[in-house]
Design an enzyme around this catalytic site. Structure first.
Site, PDB file in Angstrom:
ATOM      1  N   GLU A  55       0.811  -1.236   0.231  1.00  0.00           N
ATOM      2  CA  GLU A  55       0.195  -0.013  -0.017  1.00  0.00           C
ATOM      3  C   GLU A  55       0.794   1.069  -0.051  1.00  0.00           C
ATOM      4  O   GLU A  55       0.469   2.227  -0.577  1.00  0.00           O
ATOM      5  CB  GLU A  55      -0.998  -0.117   1.051  1.00  0.00           C
ATOM      6  CG  GLU A  55      -1.938  -1.202   1.255  1.00  0.00           C
ATOM      7  CD  GLU A  55      -1.242  -2.292   2.042  1.00  0.00           C
ATOM      8  OE1 GLU A  55      -2.068  -3.042   2.674  1.00  0.00           O
ATOM      9  OE2 GLU A  55      -0.260  -2.624   2.124  1.00  0.00           O
ATOM     10  N   ALA A 165      13.938 -44.572  -6.251  1.00  0.00           N
ATOM     11  CA  ALA A 165      15.419 -44.478  -6.158  1.00  0.00           C
ATOM     12  C   ALA A 165      15.912 -46.142  -6.223  1.00  0.00           C
ATOM     13  O   ALA A 165      14.945 -46.866  -6.090  1.00  0.00           O
ATOM     14  CB  ALA A 165      16.139 -44.259  -4.846  1.00  0.00           C
ATOM     15  N   GLU A 293      12.029 -32.462   0.341  1.00  0.00           N
ATOM     16  CA  GLU A 293      12.683 -33.500  -0.528  1.00  0.00           C
ATOM     17  C   GLU A 293      13.494 -34.718   0.320  1.00  0.00           C
ATOM     18  O   GLU A 293      14.683 -34.521   0.489  1.00  0.00           O
ATOM     19  CB  GLU A 293      13.487 -33.080  -1.506  1.00  0.00           C
ATOM     20  CG  GLU A 293      13.007 -31.789  -2.266  1.00  0.00           C
ATOM     21  CD  GLU A 293      13.853 -31.345  -3.649  1.00  0.00           C
ATOM     22  OE1 GLU A 293      14.765 -32.109  -3.736  1.00  0.00           O
ATOM     23  OE2 GLU A 293      13.599 -30.197  -4.088  1.00  0.00           O
TER      24      GLU A 293
END
Length: 363
Positions: A55, A165, A293
């Site tokens: 603002e 993996a 992660e």
């Protein structure tokens, strides 16, 4: 209640707010547009905590043209003195006659007080225009203010058979360059990146943002119950590291502190890190969005604890086989009634990979 012009000006304010996507932590992302008649006379967005709010920037740009104008702001103007003066007071002093806010501020220090201050000064104060869009932009800030913990977004890269993996832990690289680059953009908007000791040992990741222009790096957080984090780990290069542990081994704590790490001991009854307590601690530290992660064990523990809000999943067009590691280490189900359900919000292609963004459905 709101005109087509109102919608257009608020949409512009939201686009301005997005410019702070990577920089406003721990503050919310806010944009403001000042309109006199049908002409935009001032625009602004919050750039960085401690600096002027949206603002103020917009009012400075508008100057005298702010008098008798309408201010469109993506979050209720603040009413309290923090590191900057109240924006509600600035709008009153500038002589605006109408303020349209997209949503009420979830911060208990504001929570309607800003709008009340404006109304008390004779300004028409309205709220609720494009509220859903504004809430999405600040979903982490809303989470921290209402739940005391960050919004947890879990990122995964997997094959089509759901493997993240090889059996030996090797996971680089399942997905292509486009997906990996997109993952860094999600890292950049987060306040912190969380991983587990298993991932750190297997991949030795940097856990930082690369290839994306950003003025800051997220805090690196490692869940390491036994303080097995090697002092030569690459993640010690760069931004701060917070290690969450269940161990009070003074020698290991000292070694990690010498590398610049901060240690928090948050044991649960099983001698592991209390993940709920960790998220509450991150909330106290001003973490709005937490990007995870981790490996399948940490992922499973977070999901089992009901702490995962959103899944960012990259699927590569390949198969790795049954002995490879899956997405979550979870106990078997006796009935499909116990499945973890997702509400899919977005699906798109990134190179040859598929990106799915979904939110876990709470029963």
């Amino acid at each position: 209640m709101f005109s087509a012009a109102d919608h257009g000006f608020m949409a512009r304010a939201l686009r301005l707010a997005e410019l702070g996507l990577y920089s406003t932590t721990p503050n919310p992302r806010v944009g403001c547009v000042i309109v006199n008649g049908s002409t935009i006379v001032g625009e602004g967005w919050h750039r960085k905590a401690g600096e002027a709010h949206a603002e103020v920037h917009a009012l400075q740009a508008a100057g005298d043209a702010a008098r008798n104008a309408t201010a469109y702001v993506t979050l209720e103007p603040c009413s309290h003195h923090g590191r900057t003066p109240p924006c509600a007071e600035a709008l009153i002093f500038a002589g605006v006659t109408r303020v349209v806010a997209a949503m009420q501020d979830p911060n208990p220090q504001v929570a309607g007080r800003g709008l009340s201050m404006l109304s008390g000064a004779g300004i028409v104060a309205e709220c609720g225009l494009l509220e859903d869009e504004a809430r999405e932009l600040n979903i982490g800030f809303v989470s921290r203010m209402t739940r005391g913990r960050p919004w947890l977004r879990m990122k995964m890269a997997a094959s089509l058979d759901g493997k993240t993996a090889l059996e030996n832990g090797v996971s680089q690289w399942i997905t292509g360059a486009e997906a990996r680059q997109d993952g860094h953009r999600w890292r950049a908007r987060a306040c912190a990146i969380l991983s587990g000791i298993g991932t750190v040992r297997d991949d030795d990741p940097l856990l930082n943002v690369r290839g994306v222009e950003t003025a800051r790096q997220p805090l690196k957080v490692v869940v390491d119950s036994g303080l097995a984090l090697p002092v030569e780990a690459k993640l010690f290069h760069g931004a701060g590291v917070l290690v969450a542990t269940a161990s009070e081994d003074a020698e290991k704590v000292a070694a990690l502190r010498q590398q610049g790490a901060e240690i928090v001991c948050l044991p649960n009854a099983d001698g592991r890190v209390d993940l709920t307590a960790l998220l509450q601690e991150l909330g106290r530290r001003g973490i709005n969005e937490l990007h995870v992660e981790g490996g399948f064990r940490l992922n499973g523990a977070l999901l089992a604890a009901g702490l995962v809000d959103e899944l960012l999943l990259y699927l590569a067009p390949c198969f790795i086989g049954d002995v490879a590691r899956g997405m979550f280490d979870l106990p078997g189900l006796g009935s499909l009634a116990g499945k973890h359900r997702l509400s899919v919000r977005d699906v798109r292609m990134l190179g040859t990979d598929i990106r799915v963004l979904g939110r876990f459905v709470r029963s």
